[in-house]
Motif scaffolding. Structure first.
Motif, PDB file in Angstrom:
ATOM      1  N   VAL A  45       0.841  -1.189   0.000  1.00 52.88           N
ATOM      2  CA  VAL A  45       0.000   0.000   0.000  1.00 52.88           C
ATOM      3  C   VAL A  45       0.878   1.241   0.000  1.00 52.88           C
ATOM      4  CG1 VAL A  45      -1.774   1.239   1.302  1.00 52.88           C
ATOM      5  CG2 VAL A  45      -1.810  -1.248   1.199  1.00 52.88           C
ATOM      6  N   ASN A  46       0.409   2.311  -0.667  1.00 58.35           N
ATOM      7  CA  ASN A  46       1.237   3.510  -0.757  1.00 58.35           C
ATOM      8  C   ASN A  46       1.271   4.318   0.528  1.00 58.35           C
ATOM      9  OD1 ASN A  46      -1.340   4.534  -0.758  1.00 58.35           O
ATOM     10  ND2 ASN A  46      -1.155   5.636  -2.702  1.00 58.35           N
ATOM     11  N   LEU A  47       0.691   3.797   1.607  1.00 61.06           N
ATOM     12  CA  LEU A  47       0.847   4.416   2.921  1.00 61.06           C
ATOM     13  C   LEU A  47       2.061   3.878   3.657  1.00 61.06           C
ATOM     14  CD1 LEU A  47      -2.746   4.615   4.459  1.00 61.06           C
ATOM     15  CD2 LEU A  47      -1.289   6.490   3.757  1.00 61.06           C
ATOM     16  N   SER A  48       2.594   2.751   3.219  1.00 62.55           N
ATOM     17  CA  SER A  48       3.683   2.079   3.907  1.00 62.55           C
ATOM     18  C   SER A  48       5.015   2.362   3.221  1.00 62.55           C
ATOM     19  CB  SER A  48       3.452   0.565   3.935  1.00 62.55           C
ATOM     20  OG  SER A  48       2.241   0.247   4.571  1.00 62.55           O
ATOM     21  N   PRO A  49       6.121   2.315   3.984  1.00 63.99           N
ATOM     22  CA  PRO A  49       7.442   2.374   3.343  1.00 63.99           C
ATOM     23  C   PRO A  49       7.597   1.227   2.359  1.00 63.99           C
ATOM     24  CG  PRO A  49       7.614   2.643   5.723  1.00 63.99           C
ATOM     25  CD  PRO A  49       6.203   2.240   5.438  1.00 63.99           C
ATOM     26  N   GLN A  50       8.238   1.487   1.237  1.00 62.18           N
ATOM     27  CA  GLN A  50       8.369   0.470   0.196  1.00 62.18           C
ATOM     28  C   GLN A  50       9.583  -0.426   0.396  1.00 62.18           C
ATOM     29  OE1 GLN A  50       5.750   0.249  -2.256  1.00 62.18           O
ATOM     30  NE2 GLN A  50       5.019   1.524  -0.568  1.00 62.18           N
ATOM     31  N   VAL A  51      10.667   0.107   0.945  1.00 60.73           N
ATOM     32  CA  VAL A  51      11.876  -0.689   1.166  1.00 60.73           C
ATOM     33  C   VAL A  51      12.381  -0.438   2.573  1.00 60.73           C
ATOM     34  CG1 VAL A  51      12.553  -0.722  -1.268  1.00 60.73           C
ATOM     35  CG2 VAL A  51      13.373   1.114   0.210  1.00 60.73           C
ATOM     36  N   ILE A  52      13.114  -1.404   3.095  1.00 60.14           N
ATOM     37  CA  ILE A  52      13.762  -1.285   4.400  1.00 60.14           C
ATOM     38  C   ILE A  52      15.203  -1.765   4.273  1.00 60.14           C
ATOM     39  CG2 ILE A  52      11.648  -1.556   5.749  1.00 60.14           C
ATOM     40  CD1 ILE A  52      12.357  -4.493   6.139  1.00 60.14           C
ATOM     41  N   ASN A  53      16.054  -1.335   5.188  1.00 59.97           N
ATOM     42  CA  ASN A  53      17.448  -1.764   5.247  1.00 59.97           C
ATOM     43  C   ASN A  53      17.653  -2.584   6.507  1.00 59.97           C
ATOM     44  OD1 ASN A  53      18.664  -0.351   2.886  1.00 59.97           O
ATOM     45  ND2 ASN A  53      17.965   1.464   3.972  1.00 59.97           N
ATOM     46  N   VAL A  54      18.144  -3.802   6.345  1.00 61.68           N
ATOM     47  CA  VAL A  54      18.395  -4.692   7.482  1.00 61.68           C
ATOM     48  C   VAL A  54      19.811  -5.252   7.369  1.00 61.68           C
ATOM     49  CG1 VAL A  54      15.965  -5.313   7.708  1.00 61.68           C
ATOM     50  CG2 VAL A  54      17.457  -6.715   6.309  1.00 61.68           C
ATOM     51  N   ASN A  55      20.347  -5.670   8.500  1.00 62.36           N
ATOM     52  CA  ASN A  55      21.666  -6.303   8.549  1.00 62.36           C
ATOM     53  C   ASN A  55      21.492  -7.791   8.818  1.00 62.36           C
ATOM     54  OD1 ASN A  55      23.231  -3.767   8.398  1.00 62.36           O
ATOM     55  ND2 ASN A  55      22.369  -3.383  10.420  1.00 62.36           N
ATOM     56  N   VAL A  56      22.087  -8.610   7.968  1.00 59.19           N
ATOM     57  CA  VAL A  56      22.066 -10.061   8.165  1.00 59.19           C
ATOM     58  C   VAL A  56      23.514 -10.494   8.341  1.00 59.19           C
ATOM     59  CG1 VAL A  56      21.380 -12.298   7.246  1.00 59.19           C
ATOM     60  CG2 VAL A  56      20.013 -10.268   6.724  1.00 59.19           C
ATOM     61  N   ILE A  57      23.847 -10.983   9.524  1.00 62.83           N
ATOM     62  CA  ILE A  57      25.235 -11.324   9.847  1.00 62.83           C
ATOM     63  C   ILE A  57      25.290 -12.749  10.377  1.00 62.83           C
ATOM     64  CG2 ILE A  57      25.861  -8.931  10.335  1.00 62.83           C
ATOM     65  CD1 ILE A  57      25.545  -9.523  13.299  1.00 62.83           C
ATOM     66  N   GLY A  58      26.510 -13.216  10.580  1.00 61.62           N
ATOM     67  CA  GLY A  58      26.700 -14.568  11.114  1.00 61.62           C
ATOM     68  C   GLY A  58      26.942 -15.584  10.026  1.00 61.62           C
ATOM     69  N   LYS A 117      20.960 -12.231  13.124  1.00 62.29           N
ATOM     70  CA  LYS A 117      22.212 -12.954  13.318  1.00 62.29           C
ATOM     71  C   LYS A 117      21.943 -14.459  13.330  1.00 62.29           C
ATOM     72  CE  LYS A 117      26.126 -13.653  16.464  1.00 62.29           C
ATOM     73  NZ  LYS A 117      26.692 -13.361  17.802  1.00 62.29           N
ATOM     74  N   VAL A 118      22.577 -15.167  12.384  1.00 67.99           N
ATOM     75  CA  VAL A 118      22.494 -16.624  12.338  1.00 67.99           C
ATOM     76  C   VAL A 118      23.701 -17.165  13.094  1.00 67.99           C
ATOM     77  CG1 VAL A 118      22.392 -18.655  10.870  1.00 67.99           C
ATOM     78  CG2 VAL A 118      21.311 -16.522  10.111  1.00 67.99           C
ATOM     79  N   ASN A 119      23.459 -17.778  14.248  1.00 72.84           N
ATOM     80  CA  ASN A 119      24.553 -18.222  15.112  1.00 72.84           C
ATOM     81  C   ASN A 119      25.217 -19.505  14.599  1.00 72.84           C
ATOM     82  OD1 ASN A 119      24.644 -16.316  17.428  1.00 72.84           O
ATOM     83  ND2 ASN A 119      22.494 -16.909  17.603  1.00 72.84           N
ATOM     84  N   ARG A 120      26.407 -19.787  15.155  1.00 71.19           N
ATOM     85  CA  ARG A 120      27.169 -20.977  14.757  1.00 71.19           C
ATOM     86  C   ARG A 120      26.584 -22.232  15.380  1.00 71.19           C
ATOM     87  NH1 ARG A 120      33.080 -19.690  16.729  1.00 71.19           N
ATOM     88  NH2 ARG A 120      31.840 -18.965  18.513  1.00 71.19           N
ATOM     89  N   SER A 121      26.722 -23.303  14.665  1.00 72.93           N
ATOM     90  CA  SER A 121      26.332 -24.606  15.198  1.00 72.93           C
ATOM     91  C   SER A 121      27.399 -25.093  16.166  1.00 72.93           C
ATOM     92  CB  SER A 121      26.166 -25.611  14.052  1.00 72.93           C
ATOM     93  OG  SER A 121      27.404 -25.808  13.387  1.00 72.93           O
ATOM     94  N   GLY A 122      27.095 -26.173  16.923  1.00 76.34           N
ATOM     95  CA  GLY A 122      28.083 -26.740  17.844  1.00 76.34           C
ATOM     96  C   GLY A 122      29.315 -27.241  17.109  1.00 76.34           C
ATOM     97  N   LEU A 123      29.119 -27.832  15.926  1.00 74.89           N
ATOM     98  CA  LEU A 123      30.242 -28.329  15.148  1.00 74.89           C
ATOM     99  C   LEU A 123      31.140 -27.183  14.701  1.00 74.89           C
ATOM    100  CD1 LEU A 123      31.634 -30.747  13.836  1.00 74.89           C
ATOM    101  CD2 LEU A 123      30.116 -30.459  11.857  1.00 74.89           C
ATOM    102  N   ALA A 124      30.545 -26.074  14.308  1.00 76.45           N
ATOM    103  CA  ALA A 124      31.328 -24.917  13.880  1.00 76.45           C
ATOM    104  C   ALA A 124      32.103 -24.325  15.051  1.00 76.45           C
ATOM    105  CB  ALA A 124      30.415 -23.863  13.263  1.00 76.45           C
ATOM    106  N   GLN A 125      31.497 -24.302  16.223  1.00 79.71           N
ATOM    107  CA  GLN A 125      32.198 -23.783  17.394  1.00 79.71           C
ATOM    108  C   GLN A 125      33.399 -24.659  17.740  1.00 79.71           C
ATOM    109  OE1 GLN A 125      29.417 -23.310  20.610  1.00 79.71           O
ATOM    110  NE2 GLN A 125      28.093 -21.906  19.466  1.00 79.71           N
ATOM    111  N   ALA A 126      33.202 -25.993  17.679  1.00 81.86           N
ATOM    112  CA  ALA A 126      34.317 -26.901  17.970  1.00 81.86           C
ATOM    113  C   ALA A 126      35.423 -26.747  16.943  1.00 81.86           C
ATOM    114  CB  ALA A 126      33.808 -28.340  18.000  1.00 81.86           C
ATOM    115  N   SER A 127      35.051 -26.618  15.668  1.00 80.62           N
ATOM    116  CA  SER A 127      36.045 -26.455  14.609  1.00 80.62           C
ATOM    117  C   SER A 127      36.829 -25.166  14.787  1.00 80.62           C
ATOM    118  CB  SER A 127      35.357 -26.475  13.245  1.00 80.62           C
ATOM    119  OG  SER A 127      36.272 -26.191  12.208  1.00 80.62           O
ATOM    120  N   ASP A 128      36.125 -24.087  15.130  1.00 78.12           N
ATOM    121  CA  ASP A 128      36.806 -22.811  15.334  1.00 78.12           C
ATOM    122  C   ASP A 128      37.737 -22.877  16.539  1.00 78.12           C
ATOM    123  OD1 ASP A 128      35.471 -21.850  13.155  1.00 78.12           O
ATOM    124  OD2 ASP A 128      33.938 -20.766  14.303  1.00 78.12           O
TER     125      ASP A 128
END
Length: 375
Positions: free
Chosen positions: A249-262, A337-348
């Motif tokens: 609807v033309n009452l709403s903002p058309q685009v938004i800016n978000v951060n996707v990290i992890g 934020k998409v967090n690390r899995s247990g396997l990724a934490q152990a590997s790191d």
């Protein structure tokens, strides 16, 4: 002299019926400062009829045209000054601010009758003042806005739109950047001044249902605005169920800016359509990394207007549709934020320990080569 005429005007108004929304009503000195507009004399609960029938109220900046039929030499244009007065021929400074055209015509005729035998006259607005309205609550840019019959408006991230004609509630909201995702469109309050020169100034309020306008095309929920109107958009606790539909609807903002990290393929700042769900934002960032992402632990960090932050955790379910509880629509400035899995934490952790050791081994090998060369 001006003060005496002001007092005389107050006395005169007290003896005259007030026109409130096209219905004559006797003035009451004990009337509340804010009077509900949803109740008419017939008992009908019709805020739309009350608003659409309002009469224009004269105010500073208006240019009026006074025509005396029996004395054309006294006719001419009158500009309402900042104090609400106009200079009348033969009379002097007279306050007209706060009166309807009908009230002002009768009042001027009463005054002119003191100097002329038959003051047959006409009073009309030839150049209305700009309409200044206040928008508060759940709009992108709350504040005071000046509206004319020709405007260029733009919601956040949307295209520029030219509008013409008398401004309406929707025009004002668009000029303020549109609604936020927490706006309660079912309960929009429009506050308007009642005619009359009494002090303190009295107001009335009417509730509008902009959702009925958007979904059903009910134009009575989009009344014309008057100078001094205040539009209030309340806040809902949860994103409304119609959020995805309202994004178009033309009452709403058309685009938004978000951060996707992890643990996503291409982390960073993304520009998305308004009300994009969390799952879709993660997919727009390339999706979760195969074995490193913990799909059951996705965090949503949201900064509120008052500077506080909220943190919520969700499970990433690609089969889940938009839902406040499981797949919430995102707002401008959100961080996912998409967090690390247990396997990724152990590997790191293993890499963090082994990297210094591998460095020592490399140095020891280099020293052996140097010694072999020197020998």
């Amino acid at each position: 002299m001006t003060r005496l005429r002001t007092l005389a005007l107050a006395s005169w108004l007290a003896s005259q019926p007030l026109l409130v929304s096209g219905v004559a009503a006797a003035p009451s000195l004990e009337a509340p400062i804010v009077a509900p507009a949803t109740q008419t004399q017939s008992g009908m609960n019709r805020s739309d009829l009350v608003l659409q029938g309002d009469a224009y109220i004269i105010g500073p900046g208006d240019v009026l045209d006074l025509k005396l039929f029996d004395a054309p030499e006294l006719s001419g244009q009158l500009e309402v000054l900042n104090d609400g007065s106009v200079p009348l021929p033969l009379i002097g400074s007279v306050r007209l601010s706060g009166l309807t055209l009908q009230q002002a015509t009768v009042w001027v005729q009463t005054l002119m009758g003191q100097q002329l035998l038959r003051p047959d006259l006409q009073l009309r607005v030839v150049r209305p003042r700009p309409i200044r309205v206040a928008l508060v609550g759940q709009v992108e840019r709350p504040g005071i806005y000046s509206l004319t019959v020709s405007e260029t408006v733009q919601t956040e991230g949307g295209p520029t739109t030219s509008i013409s004609g008398l401004p309406t509630v929707v025009d004002a909201i668009q000029k303020a950047g549109g609604i936020t995702q927490k706006a309660n469109l079912r309960d929009v309050v429009l506050q308007r001044r009642l005619p009359g020169g009494d002090q303190p100034v009295r107001y009335k309020q009417a509730k509008l249902n902009l959702l009925d306008l958007i979904l059903e095309g009910n134009q009575t929920q989009n009344p014309f605005l008057f100078d001094g109107d205040t539009i209030r958009l309340s806040r809902v606790d949860e994103t409304p169920e119609e959020a995805i539909e309202l994004a178009a609807v033309n009452l709403s903002p058309q685009v938004i800016n978000v951060n996707v990290i992890g643990e996503v393929e291409t982390p960073g700042r993304l520009q998305l359509q308004a009300n994009t769900p969390l799952v879709q934002a993660v997919l727009a960032a390339g999706g979760p990394k195969a074995w490193r992402a913990n799909k059951g632990n996705v965090e949503l960090v949201r900064i509120n207007r008052n500077g506080s932050a909220t943190l919520e955790r969700f499970a990433l379910d690609l089969s889940q549709g938009a839902s406040n509880a499981k797949n919430p629509p995102l707002r401008d400035g959100d961080t996912v934020k998409v967090n690390r899995s247990g396997l990724a934490q152990a590997s790191d952790a293993i890499n963090a320990v082994s990297q210094p050791v591998s460095g020592l081994v490399t140095i020891w090998t280099l020293l052996r080569l140097v010694n072999d060369t020197t020998n």
